[in-house]
Design a protein around this motif. Structure first.
Motif, PDB file in Angstrom:
ATOM      1  N   ASP A  45     -17.795  36.549   4.631  1.00  0.00           N
ATOM      2  CA  ASP A  45     -17.878  35.909   3.313  1.00  0.00           C
ATOM      3  C   ASP A  45     -18.729  36.745   2.367  1.00  0.00           C
ATOM      4  OD1 ASP A  45     -16.253  33.790   3.912  1.00  0.00           O
ATOM      5  OD2 ASP A  45     -17.864  32.339   4.223  1.00  0.00           O
ATOM      6  N   VAL A  46     -18.436  36.623   1.081  1.00  0.00           N
ATOM      7  CA  VAL A  46     -19.167  37.360   0.045  1.00  0.00           C
ATOM      8  C   VAL A  46     -20.190  36.437  -0.605  1.00  0.00           C
ATOM      9  CG1 VAL A  46     -18.983  38.594  -2.151  1.00  0.00           C
ATOM     10  CG2 VAL A  46     -17.224  38.901  -0.386  1.00  0.00           C
ATOM     11  N   ILE A  47     -21.418  36.915  -0.693  1.00  0.00           N
ATOM     12  CA  ILE A  47     -22.477  36.186  -1.394  1.00  0.00           C
ATOM     13  C   ILE A  47     -23.121  37.129  -2.399  1.00  0.00           C
ATOM     14  CG2 ILE A  47     -24.132  36.685   0.475  1.00  0.00           C
ATOM     15  CD1 ILE A  47     -25.513  34.000  -0.235  1.00  0.00           C
ATOM     16  N   ALA A  48     -23.331  36.652  -3.600  1.00  0.00           N
ATOM     17  CA  ALA A  48     -23.981  37.452  -4.636  1.00  0.00           C
ATOM     18  C   ALA A  48     -25.482  37.200  -4.617  1.00  0.00           C
ATOM     19  CB  ALA A  48     -23.414  37.117  -6.010  1.00  0.00           C
ATOM     20  N   ALA A  49     -26.244  38.213  -5.022  1.00  0.00           N
ATOM     21  CA  ALA A  49     -27.704  38.100  -5.094  1.00  0.00           C
ATOM     22  C   ALA A  49     -28.206  39.092  -6.130  1.00  0.00           C
ATOM     23  CB  ALA A  49     -28.339  38.378  -3.736  1.00  0.00           C
ATOM     24  N   ASP A  50     -29.431  38.882  -6.585  1.00  0.00           N
ATOM     25  CA  ASP A  50     -30.027  39.829  -7.521  1.00  0.00           C
ATOM     26  C   ASP A  50     -30.098  41.217  -6.893  1.00  0.00           C
ATOM     27  OD1 ASP A  50     -30.648  37.904  -9.606  1.00  0.00           O
ATOM     28  OD2 ASP A  50     -32.153  37.119  -8.225  1.00  0.00           O
ATOM     29  N   ALA A  51     -29.950  42.245  -7.720  1.00  0.00           N
ATOM     30  CA  ALA A  51     -29.982  43.620  -7.212  1.00  0.00           C
ATOM     31  C   ALA A  51     -31.307  43.940  -6.532  1.00  0.00           C
ATOM     32  CB  ALA A  51     -29.719  44.594  -8.354  1.00  0.00           C
ATOM     33  N   LEU A  52     -32.367  43.245  -6.932  1.00  0.00           N
ATOM     34  CA  LEU A  52     -33.653  43.282  -6.223  1.00  0.00           C
ATOM     35  C   LEU A  52     -33.934  41.860  -5.774  1.00  0.00           C
ATOM     36  CD1 LEU A  52     -35.646  45.564  -8.673  1.00  0.00           C
ATOM     37  CD2 LEU A  52     -34.908  46.190  -6.367  1.00  0.00           C
ATOM     38  N   THR A  53     -34.130  41.663  -4.481  1.00  0.00           N
ATOM     39  CA  THR A  53     -34.264  40.299  -3.983  1.00  0.00           C
ATOM     40  C   THR A  53     -35.160  40.262  -2.760  1.00  0.00           C
ATOM     41  OG1 THR A  53     -32.984  38.288  -3.542  1.00  0.00           O
ATOM     42  CG2 THR A  53     -32.281  40.287  -2.404  1.00  0.00           C
ATOM     43  N   TYR A  54     -35.380  39.062  -2.237  1.00  0.00           N
ATOM     44  CA  TYR A  54     -36.270  38.839  -1.096  1.00  0.00           C
ATOM     45  C   TYR A  54     -35.703  39.485   0.173  1.00  0.00           C
ATOM     46  CZ  TYR A  54     -38.209  36.004   2.754  1.00  0.00           C
ATOM     47  OH  TYR A  54     -38.771  35.577   3.923  1.00  0.00           O
ATOM     48  N   PRO A  55     -36.454  40.358   0.843  1.00  0.00           N
ATOM     49  CA  PRO A  55     -35.936  41.048   2.032  1.00  0.00           C
ATOM     50  C   PRO A  55     -35.547  40.113   3.168  1.00  0.00           C
ATOM     51  CG  PRO A  55     -37.895  42.158   1.195  1.00  0.00           C
ATOM     52  CD  PRO A  55     -37.783  40.867   0.447  1.00  0.00           C
ATOM     53  N   GLY A  56     -36.229  38.974   3.296  1.00  0.00           N
ATOM     54  CA  GLY A  56     -35.886  38.038   4.358  1.00  0.00           C
ATOM     55  C   GLY A  56     -34.476  37.502   4.225  1.00  0.00           C
ATOM     56  N   PHE A  57     -34.020  37.293   2.995  1.00  0.00           N
ATOM     57  CA  PHE A  57     -32.636  36.881   2.770  1.00  0.00           C
ATOM     58  C   PHE A  57     -31.681  37.973   3.229  1.00  0.00           C
ATOM     59  CE2 PHE A  57     -29.150  37.848  -0.183  1.00  0.00           C
ATOM     60  CZ  PHE A  57     -28.262  36.847   0.184  1.00  0.00           C
ATOM     61  N   LYS A  58     -31.987  39.219   2.891  1.00  0.00           N
ATOM     62  CA  LYS A  58     -31.129  40.333   3.294  1.00  0.00           C
ATOM     63  C   LYS A  58     -30.997  40.400   4.811  1.00  0.00           C
ATOM     64  CE  LYS A  58     -31.814  44.342   1.548  1.00  0.00           C
ATOM     65  NZ  LYS A  58     -32.583  45.552   1.193  1.00  0.00           N
ATOM     66  N   ALA A  59     -32.102  40.168   5.515  1.00  0.00           N
ATOM     67  CA  ALA A  59     -32.080  40.231   6.973  1.00  0.00           C
ATOM     68  C   ALA A  59     -31.154  39.168   7.561  1.00  0.00           C
ATOM     69  CB  ALA A  59     -33.494  40.069   7.518  1.00  0.00           C
ATOM     70  N   ILE A  60     -31.222  37.942   7.013  1.00  0.00           N
ATOM     71  CA  ILE A  60     -30.356  36.867   7.507  1.00  0.00           C
ATOM     72  C   ILE A  60     -28.894  37.190   7.212  1.00  0.00           C
ATOM     73  CG2 ILE A  60     -29.824  34.404   7.387  1.00  0.00           C
ATOM     74  CD1 ILE A  60     -32.681  34.012   6.257  1.00  0.00           C
ATOM     75  N   ALA A  61     -28.615  37.621   5.988  1.00  0.00           N
ATOM     76  CA  ALA A  61     -27.240  37.923   5.605  1.00  0.00           C
ATOM     77  C   ALA A  61     -26.656  39.013   6.498  1.00  0.00           C
ATOM     78  CB  ALA A  61     -27.192  38.344   4.136  1.00  0.00           C
ATOM     79  N   HIS A  62     -27.465  40.010   6.815  1.00  0.00           N
ATOM     80  CA  HIS A  62     -27.005  41.092   7.698  1.00  0.00           C
ATOM     81  C   HIS A  62     -26.701  40.551   9.091  1.00  0.00           C
ATOM     82  CE1 HIS A  62     -26.642  45.105   9.425  1.00  0.00           C
ATOM     83  NE2 HIS A  62     -27.476  44.721  10.378  1.00  0.00           N
ATOM     84  N   ALA A  63     -27.590  39.714   9.616  1.00  0.00           N
ATOM     85  CA  ALA A  63     -27.398  39.150  10.953  1.00  0.00           C
ATOM     86  C   ALA A  63     -26.141  38.291  11.023  1.00  0.00           C
ATOM     87  CB  ALA A  63     -28.625  38.337  11.361  1.00  0.00           C
ATOM     88  N   LEU A  64     -25.821  37.605   9.924  1.00  0.00           N
ATOM     89  CA  LEU A  64     -24.646  36.724   9.888  1.00  0.00           C
ATOM     90  C   LEU A  64     -23.388  37.450   9.417  1.00  0.00           C
ATOM     91  CD1 LEU A  64     -26.273  33.497   8.382  1.00  0.00           C
ATOM     92  CD2 LEU A  64     -25.769  33.992  10.782  1.00  0.00           C
ATOM     93  N   GLN A  65     -23.505  38.769   9.178  1.00  0.00           N
ATOM     94  CA  GLN A  65     -22.381  39.613   8.767  1.00  0.00           C
ATOM     95  C   GLN A  65     -21.758  39.140   7.455  1.00  0.00           C
ATOM     96  OE1 GLN A  65     -19.614  40.392  12.008  1.00  0.00           O
ATOM     97  NE2 GLN A  65     -21.245  40.162  13.513  1.00  0.00           N
ATOM     98  N   LEU A  66     -22.631  38.772   6.517  1.00  0.00           N
ATOM     99  CA  LEU A  66     -22.176  38.427   5.178  1.00  0.00           C
ATOM    100  C   LEU A  66     -22.179  39.675   4.307  1.00  0.00           C
ATOM    101  CD1 LEU A  66     -24.266  35.163   4.651  1.00  0.00           C
ATOM    102  CD2 LEU A  66     -21.935  35.358   5.544  1.00  0.00           C
ATOM    103  N   GLU A  67     -21.265  39.738   3.362  1.00  0.00           N
ATOM    104  CA  GLU A  67     -21.245  40.850   2.408  1.00  0.00           C
ATOM    105  C   GLU A  67     -22.044  40.436   1.175  1.00  0.00           C
ATOM    106  OE1 GLU A  67     -18.157  43.712  -0.148  1.00  0.00           O
ATOM    107  OE2 GLU A  67     -17.369  42.062   1.100  1.00  0.00           O
ATOM    108  N   VAL A  68     -23.132  41.154   0.902  1.00  0.00           N
ATOM    109  CA  VAL A  68     -24.001  40.826  -0.226  1.00  0.00           C
ATOM    110  C   VAL A  68     -23.706  41.788  -1.369  1.00  0.00           C
ATOM    111  CG1 VAL A  68     -26.367  40.454  -1.016  1.00  0.00           C
ATOM    112  CG2 VAL A  68     -25.775  40.067   1.399  1.00  0.00           C
ATOM    113  N   LEU A  69     -23.361  41.241  -2.537  1.00  0.00           N
ATOM    114  CA  LEU A  69     -23.058  42.061  -3.705  1.00  0.00           C
ATOM    115  C   LEU A  69     -24.153  41.878  -4.754  1.00  0.00           C
ATOM    116  CD1 LEU A  69     -19.202  41.494  -4.077  1.00  0.00           C
ATOM    117  CD2 LEU A  69     -20.414  43.342  -2.909  1.00  0.00           C
ATOM    118  N   PRO A  70     -24.619  42.995  -5.353  1.00  0.00           N
ATOM    119  CA  PRO A  70     -25.761  42.916  -6.279  1.00  0.00           C
ATOM    120  C   PRO A  70     -25.374  42.513  -7.689  1.00  0.00           C
ATOM    121  CG  PRO A  70     -25.094  45.201  -5.989  1.00  0.00           C
ATOM    122  CD  PRO A  70     -24.200  44.376  -5.083  1.00  0.00           C
TER     123      PRO A  70
END
Length: 448
Positions: free
Chosen positions: A175-200
């Motif tokens: 799944d694709v989730i959008a986030a600020d181009a600079l954001t909280y690293p803990g969110f990035k870690a969870i998204a990576h673990a869950l194999q989500l695609e994060v777009l800035p």
């Protein structure tokens, strides 16, 4: 190009970097220049740089080129947010604490020991928390302009657990989730673990660029948006009421789930109503007491529409079963007797004093931040690279973070983030003076 020659080139460049013949910050030839110089295909040149990047020796920056990385920076410094070594002045990780907190805990434990229902705390709790404690949290949120029922509140083991529960219960791999181009690293870690695609999303004034979000949703099937509308980490913005209304309208237009992270919201004075209020049918509100009370108090909460509660409860069961009963009891007692409110007020004053100190010491440098926040974002001069500053400060026993842990996508601005909440105020000022000294020296080309 024969494999042996290709590997020899990778090994040769790696050896030059490690030996210092290609110092940190060196701009390497473009892919085309390297291909022409070595007389091989462009794809092979790209492969050479890709291997060096996978080894952690170079970094590719869109529109700028490929640069030699600072290899003396150890893991956890400028790459990830981790506690630092003993003796280090920690401007990397925030764990704000007030002197009176230890005594408050002693008193709370004494009161807990004399409680009549102590044995109930030794048993499993309901996955979403005991109803009367959920009601206490709901009442606490009411003081922040968030009017919700106990049934809409779930107790979690800190805000990080709340984010994990929110993402794993509502989204699936790919799944694709959008986030600020600079954001909280803990969110990035969870998204990576869950194999989500994060777009800035690029920043606008005090919030994400909503036009960019609209355009992104027209190009891609974006399922959700992660955001920090009240006191953004690391940039410190607070989105205005008008921006929140526009964001809610966009979420309805594109059927987006909104995940609102309010970990630092307690520091803002009289902010607009939470984003949840503008789109309650599609927003998950996540926060906790790690920053407002203590990082070791792993109690948080997640507010959701009733229709999503069952899935969220299942995720809590799968990840933690229930929150630690004793910590939850202490937290709820502190909410009820006014301790949490007192600590939040004291920490707002403490954070404001630290911000004033930082802005005074760093006078002349550009910065982004909130006047009451525990962090400051420093864009670096055009000629200065963040890894160079991080490395030089480490040699002086000061730990800071580069932009890398916060960056979504390939673009990593040359900037550092300063956490102001972990040192006593005297050591904080000394550490900030060293930060200013190192940046000034780097800008003058005099950094040794």
């Amino acid at each position: 190009m024969p494999a042996a020659r290709y590997k020899r080139l990778v090994d040769h460049l790696a050896e030059q970097i490690r030996a210092g013949a290609l110092p940190p910050g060196t701009r390497l030839p473009t892919h085309r220049s390297l291909a022409r110089q070595e007389q091989f295909a462009l794809t092979t040149a790209s492969r050479v740089y890709a291997e060096l990047e996978s080894m952690g020796l170079v970094s590719a920056e869109t529109g700028r080129g490929t640069f030699v990385r600072e290899t003396s920076v150890p893991a956890g410094h400028g790459i990830d947010q981790s506690p630092t070594a003993p003796g280090m002045c920690d401007l990397n990780f925030n764990y704000p604490e007030l002197p009176e907190q230890a005594e408050l805990l002693r008193d709370a434990l004494r009161q807990l020991a004399s409680a009549g229902d102590l044995d109930a705390l030794l048993r499993y709790q309901p996955h979403a928390g005991r109803r009367h404690e959920r009601a206490i949290i709901a009442g606490h949120l009411g003081t922040r302009g968030l009017a919700v029922s106990a049934e809409q509140v779930l107790l979690v083991s800190g805000a990080q657990h709340g984010l994990t529960v929110a993402l794993m219960s509502q989204l699936k791999a790919g799944d694709v989730i959008a986030a600020d181009a600079l954001t909280y690293p803990g969110f990035k870690a969870i998204a990576h673990a869950l194999q989500l695609e994060v777009l800035p999303l690029p920043p606008d004034d005090n919030g994400p660029d909503l036009a960019a979000l609209d355009a992104l949703c027209q190009r891609r099937k974006v399922r959700a948006l992660y955001c920090m509308p009240t006191l953004h980490n690391p940039l410190g913005w607070v989105m205005g009421r008008g921006q929140r209304k526009q964001l809610a309208a966009l979420a309805r237009k594109h059927d987006l789930l909104l995940i609102e992270d309010a970990a630092y919201a307690f520091l803002a004075v009289d902010p607009p109503a939470p984003l949840y209020n503008f789109a309650p049918e599609r927003t998950l509100y996540v926060s906790g007491f790690s920053k407002s009370v203590a990082t070791g108090l792993r109690v948080g909460y997640l507010v959701a529409p009733v229709s999503r509660i069952a899935n969220l409860e299942r995720a809590i069961r799968a990840t933690a079963w229930n929150t630690p009963a004793m910590l939850t009891r202490i937290t709820c007692d502190w909410i009820t007797d006014g301790t949490v409110q007192q600590l939040e007020q004291a920490k707002r004053r403490d954070a404001a004093a630290r911000q004033q100190c930082a802005r005074r010491v760093l006078h002349g440098l550009p910065w982004h931040g909130h006047p009451n926040s525990y962090f400051l974002w420093l864009p670096l001069p055009a000629t200065v690279r963040a890894e160079q500053v991080v490395s030089a400060l480490l040699q002086r026993k000061v730990s800071v973070s580069s932009a890398a842990p916060f960056a979504v996508g390939d673009h990593r601005p040359q900037a550092i983030r300063l956490a102001l909440g972990s040192l006593d105020k005297a050591r904080l000022e000394s550490a900030l003076l060293l930060v200013k000294e190192v940046i000034d020296a780097a800008a003058c080309g005099a950094l040794g």
